[in-house]
Design a protein around this motif. Sequence first.
Motif: not given
Ligand code: NI
Length: 192
Positions: A1, A64, A67, A71, A157
Amino acid sequence: MVAVAAIQIYFARHQGEPQASGTAITGDMAGVPIGGPFTLVNHEGEMVTEQDYADKHKLIYFGFTYCPAICPTELQKISEAYAQLSEDLQDQLYLLFISVDPERDTVPVMAEYVSLFHPDLIGLTGSVEQVEAVKQQYRVYAAKFQDDSMSDYTVDHSSFIYLMSPDNTLRSIYKIETPVEEMVADLQAKFN
Ligand code: NI
């Protein structure tokens, strides 16, 4: 996210720096202090530093493996852009995915995850301290988040794909809104 606030913070810090053309930031970025030395562990369990990738350009993405949405989308985009490059250009480029969640993103987790995207994608993780250091080098925002409705934490992030030169100078930044075609066109322009 991805936290929208993080992106706003990022750009607030970068006012006055290179102008966007299209959806990516591709202008002259000489002197923009992004990138630098790091020590991490690749998805084969080997200790690596930035020197291991000093012979080529690099596309670098921080995220990560847990995610849920952004991502995987961005890593898919990197893989698609790479696949559209000539073999000659592919040979001049590393694809690096650096975890911002080193506690869960162990070497085996990274190995399995990167294999879902492209055989040339390299996963990098490390100790909490090593990851913190590389996040600072690349001005990456990432913070754990959990509320009562969640059985485990997630990580908010920032989401930018960095194109770095062999000597670790920032060349371009591709954003979530940047389409694959624009990435490919910029990569071809930057390599020629
Ligand atoms: Ni992500």
